[in-house]
Design an enzyme around this catalytic site. Structure first.
Site, PDB file in Angstrom:
ATOM      1  N   ASN A   9     -42.753  -4.140  22.362  1.00 47.16           N
ATOM      2  CA  ASN A   9     -44.116  -4.070  22.884  1.00 47.16           C
ATOM      3  C   ASN A   9     -45.057  -4.573  21.786  1.00 47.16           C
ATOM      4  OD1 ASN A   9     -46.600  -3.392  23.927  1.00 47.16           O
ATOM      5  ND2 ASN A   9     -46.242  -1.166  23.935  1.00 47.16           N
ATOM      6  N   TRP A  10     -45.534  -5.795  21.975  1.00 45.09           N
ATOM      7  CA  TRP A  10     -46.360  -6.416  20.921  1.00 45.09           C
ATOM      8  C   TRP A  10     -47.795  -5.897  20.936  1.00 45.09           C
ATOM      9  CZ3 TRP A  10     -44.590 -12.280  21.582  1.00 45.09           C
ATOM     10  CH2 TRP A  10     -43.229 -12.361  21.244  1.00 45.09           C
ATOM     11  N   LYS A  11     -48.130  -5.123  21.952  1.00 42.71           N
ATOM     12  CA  LYS A  11     -49.473  -4.533  22.081  1.00 42.71           C
ATOM     13  C   LYS A  11     -50.558  -5.617  21.898  1.00 42.71           C
ATOM     14  CE  LYS A  11     -47.598  -0.100  20.803  1.00 42.71           C
ATOM     15  NZ  LYS A  11     -47.731   1.190  20.145  1.00 42.71           N
ATOM     16  N   HIS A  99     -48.003   3.735  29.510  1.00 49.26           N
ATOM     17  CA  HIS A  99     -47.910   3.879  28.053  1.00 49.26           C
ATOM     18  C   HIS A  99     -48.963   4.889  27.599  1.00 49.26           C
ATOM     19  CE1 HIS A  99     -48.090   3.053  23.796  1.00 49.26           C
ATOM     20  NE2 HIS A  99     -46.882   2.522  23.920  1.00 49.26           N
ATOM     21  N   GLU A 101     -50.947   4.926  25.225  1.00 49.85           N
ATOM     22  CA  GLU A 101     -52.247   4.336  24.834  1.00 49.85           C
ATOM     23  C   GLU A 101     -53.104   4.055  26.068  1.00 49.85           C
ATOM     24  OE1 GLU A 101     -50.555   1.224  22.430  1.00 49.85           O
ATOM     25  OE2 GLU A 101     -49.905   2.744  20.984  1.00 49.85           O
ATOM     26  N   GLU A 171     -41.396   8.501  25.104  1.00 47.66           N
ATOM     27  CA  GLU A 171     -42.139   8.184  23.885  1.00 47.66           C
ATOM     28  C   GLU A 171     -43.016   9.368  23.492  1.00 47.66           C
ATOM     29  OE1 GLU A 171     -42.437   3.649  23.405  1.00 47.66           O
ATOM     30  OE2 GLU A 171     -44.195   4.323  24.492  1.00 47.66           O
ATOM     31  N   GLY A 177     -46.319   5.016  16.322  1.00 46.01           N
ATOM     32  CA  GLY A 177     -47.139   4.376  15.292  1.00 46.01           C
ATOM     33  C   GLY A 177     -47.458   5.287  14.112  1.00 46.01           C
ATOM     34  N   SER A 217     -41.890   4.863  16.546  1.00 45.87           N
ATOM     35  CA  SER A 217     -41.503   4.572  15.166  1.00 45.87           C
ATOM     36  C   SER A 217     -40.018   4.222  14.993  1.00 45.87           C
ATOM     37  CB  SER A 217     -41.885   5.739  14.241  1.00 45.87           C
ATOM     38  OG  SER A 217     -43.288   5.929  14.258  1.00 45.87           O
ATOM     39  N   GLY A 238     -42.588  -0.741  19.016  1.00 50.39           N
ATOM     40  CA  GLY A 238     -43.930  -1.282  18.803  1.00 50.39           C
ATOM     41  C   GLY A 238     -43.987  -2.035  17.482  1.00 50.39           C
ATOM     42  N   GLY A 239     -44.464  -1.367  16.450  1.00 50.24           N
ATOM     43  CA  GLY A 239     -44.688  -1.993  15.143  1.00 50.24           C
ATOM     44  C   GLY A 239     -43.536  -2.862  14.649  1.00 50.24           C
TER      45      GLY A 239
END
Ligand code: PGA
Length: 254
Positions: A9-11, A99, A101, A171, A177, A217, A238-239
């Protein structure tokens, strides 16, 4: 055999040149055993890059493309929104829904998430449905009922046929994150619980077929241990999905 998946997920990250670099590095570094059809890599770039990433990956059979979100409406006067039918028309096969977010910053409630899931399914796109508890719920030990409610309010409202298309991503919000991964034991406990809920709601065969990803993470160091757990079928990353070496190491750990 249920599918194993590494999803990135490149957000809202990366400019056009960085996206080109990342995708070229991903496709030129082959991933072990990803061509046998039961392991998939799913990439979720921002809407503006979807078509170019689809074009660049069209000959890589183990890579599929996801949108990070879509509208709960079918079509019409909703400035700034993207309809599931538009995603379908360019060849997107997966879409992330719910998600944390989106739930937190855009106040997406279960009702809206169910509408989104239905829009996505109508287009024959597979939803990647996210669930997971905040820190306060983890700390007061009510996370099982919290997660059960999230499932009851959205994907457990689907009929059996539609539910079969769902991928679940557990998640825990406190791990997203933050560098704080849920341990393999904590994660397995929740994944097993989710699978049990699916079995009770539908049946054992569907429970065994449902892919349940972990997200929060995940990195090149902790992935292998998580993937060793029986009910963890991959990760939503993600990251670490923004650094191709890390992402490939994670994929190779599956
Ligand atoms: P993270 O994000 O890997 O950066 O924790 C995971 C996610 O939000 O899907």
């Amino acid at each position: 055999m249920r599918k194993k998946i590494i999803a990135g997920n490149w957000k809202m990250n990366l400019d056009k040149n960085q996206v080109v670099d990342l995708i070229e590095n991903i496709i030129t570094n082959p991933i072990n055993q990803f061509s046998d059809n039961h392991k998939l890599m799913i990439l979720a770039p921002s809407f503006v890059y979807l078509e170019s990433i689809l074009a660049k990956t069209k000959n890589v059979n183990y890579i599929k493309i996801a949108a990070q979100n879509c509208s709960e409406h079918q079509i019409g006067a909703y400035t700034g929104e993207v309809a599931a039918s538009m995603l379908k028309s360019i060849g997107v096969e997966y879409c992330i829904v719910g998600h944390s977010e989106r739930r937190q910053y855009y106040h997406e409630r279960d009702e809206v998430l169910l509408q989104k899931v239905n829009q996505i399914l109508q287009q024959n796109i597979a939803p990647i449905f996210c669930c997971g508890e905040p820190l306060s719920i983890r700390e007061d030990d009510s996370y099982f009922s919290f997660i059960e409610q999230q499932l009851n309010d959205v994907i457990f409202k689907l009929d059996e046929n539609d539910f079969r298309k769902i991928i679940i991503a557990y998640e825990p919000i406190w791990a997203i994150g933050t560098g704080k991964t849920a341990s393999d034991v904590q994660t397995q406990e929740v994944h097993q619980f989710i699978r049990e809920l699916i079995k009770n709601k539908f049946n054992n065969e569907i429970a065994e077929q449902t892919t349940i990803l972990y997200g929060g993470s995940v990195n090149a160091t902790n992935a292998a241990q998580l993937f060793n757990q029986k009910d963890i079928d991959g990760a939503l990353v993600g990251g670490a999905s923004l650094k191709y070496q890390d992402f490939i190491t994670i994929a190779n750990a599956l």
